[in-house]
Design an enzyme around this catalytic site. Structure first.
Site, PDB file in Angstrom:
ATOM      1  CD  GLU A 158      -2.648   1.320   2.670  1.00 51.92           C
ATOM      2  OE1 GLU A 158      -2.664   0.798   3.441  1.00 51.92           O
ATOM      3  OE2 GLU A 158      -3.309   1.828   2.307  1.00 51.92           O
ATOM      4  CE  LYS A 183      -6.004  -0.221   1.712  1.00 55.48           C
ATOM      5  NZ  LYS A 183      -6.509  -1.000   2.691  1.00 55.48           N
TER       6      LYS A 183
END
Ligand code: 13P
Length: 343
Positions: free
Chosen positions: A177, A219
């Protein structure tokens, strides 16, 4: 752990048009959200809230995996079931946030580097033993005057790749992420440029560290104008800019991209994901899914307010948002029917 097991888990996390539910807020972040609603800032309240989530009936039909926090993975529901078992019973794969937070980056005012690599191999082994099958690490990139610096992008990309390699060694699928924040007055074009630079750096590091792309998920943020930017592009323009940026940067071997919501309203997060899938799904090499925290949890938290009497209503609100995002993966989300009441 074989590579195939990692691939199977990564694919399961984006199968059946489901998405991830991030419920891994640190205590400080959780308390910030509780404080706004007058919910007590206690371990009991945090446990009650997370129990409400993992016991919401029907959640498993639209949520494939839930990202827990260290405190939560050790907790039990009021009937004595571990949270991991409660998720397993709903067919939801348990995951765990393993970074220890974004800390000020030395010599780079206004920027952070995410910490948590020390001892990570041992922590991953412990979490795997507790039933976690995937993990999350968030690096933060802050747009601003002269920001981000190359140094910030590179240190965060490096940490993400080292984390991802350790996860795969431990048999956990890494959710990688890198978040370009939407706070600020930067334009959509600037967000696109920064996101592109960041993702190129992240995938270069993942390659250097030998991370199996087929056994991970990305992500990212969507490509958005800053919250304070006077020009706010349409849902379709955001969808086009986001997909264009991802096509330039994310290898086709990655099975899925699960967006963070980053402070967008619940409805906008669904509408933008919907537009991407409606316009591009049949032409994309990866699944476009969701891994929202606020955009799934906030309406339910607003309904709960810490009051036992509101538990059922809150569970319904939670499952409703998860269903909206599953519909968005299919390009079937009806934004008009889902407009906030009074809008
Ligand atoms: P938001 O969807 O609230 O941005 O949270 C996603 C997340 O997991 C942040 O690390």
């Amino acid at each position: 752990m074989t590579a195939q097991a990692l691939i199977d888990t990564a694919q399961a996390l984006v199968a059946a048009d489901k998405g991830l539910l991030a419920m891994d807020e640190s205590n400080a972040t959780c308390h910030k959200r509780f404080a706004k609603l007058g919910i007590p800032l206690t371990e009991d309240a945090r446990r009650d809230w997370r129990e409400l989530i993992v016991t919401a009936p029907g959640l498993g039909a639209c949520i494939s995996g839930a990202i827990l926090f260290d405190e939560t993975i050790r907790q039990r529901t009021s009937t004595g079931t571990s949270f991991v078992s409660a998720l397993d019973a709903e067919g939801i794969i348990p995951g765990i946030k393993v970074d220890t937070g974004a800390k000020p980056l030395a010599g780079h005012p206004g920027e952070t580097v995410t910490e948590g690599l020390d001892g990570l191999r041992e922590r991953l082994a412990e979490y795997a033993g507790m039933g976690a099958r995937f993990a999350k690490w968030r690096g933060v990139i802050t747009p601003g005057a002269g920001l981000p610096t190359r140094a910030c992008i590179e240190v965060n990309a490096h940490a993400l790749a080292r984390y991802a390699a350790l996860c795969q060694e431990a048999g956990l699928v890494p959710v990688v992420e890198p978040e370009v924040l939407m706070e600020g007055d930067h334009s959509l074009a600037r967000c696109s440029e920064i996101t592109e630079d960041t993702l190129h750096a992240v995938f270069a590091q993942l390659r250097l560290q030998g991370v199996l792309l087929e056994g991970m998920l990305l992500k990212p943020n969507m490509v958005l104008p800053g919250q304070a930017c006077p020009q706010q592009e349409s849902v379709e323009e955001v969808a086009d800019a986001t997909v264009a940026c991802l096509l330039r940067t994310v290898p086709a071997a990655v099975p899925g991209i699960a967006f963070l919501s980053g402070g967008q309203s619940a409805q906008l997060a669904s509408a933008r994901l919907n537009a991407m899938n409606q316009r591009f799904k049949s032409r994309l090499p990866w699944a476009l899914a969701f891994s929202y925290s606020r955009a799934v949890q906030q309406p339910a938290l607003d309904a709960w307010k810490g009051d036992r009497a509101n538990v059922e209503a809150a569970k319904k609100a939670l499952v409703h948002r998860a269903q909206c995002n599953q519909a968005a993966r299919r390009g079937n989300y009806d934004a008009t029917a889902d407009a906030p009441k009074g809008a």
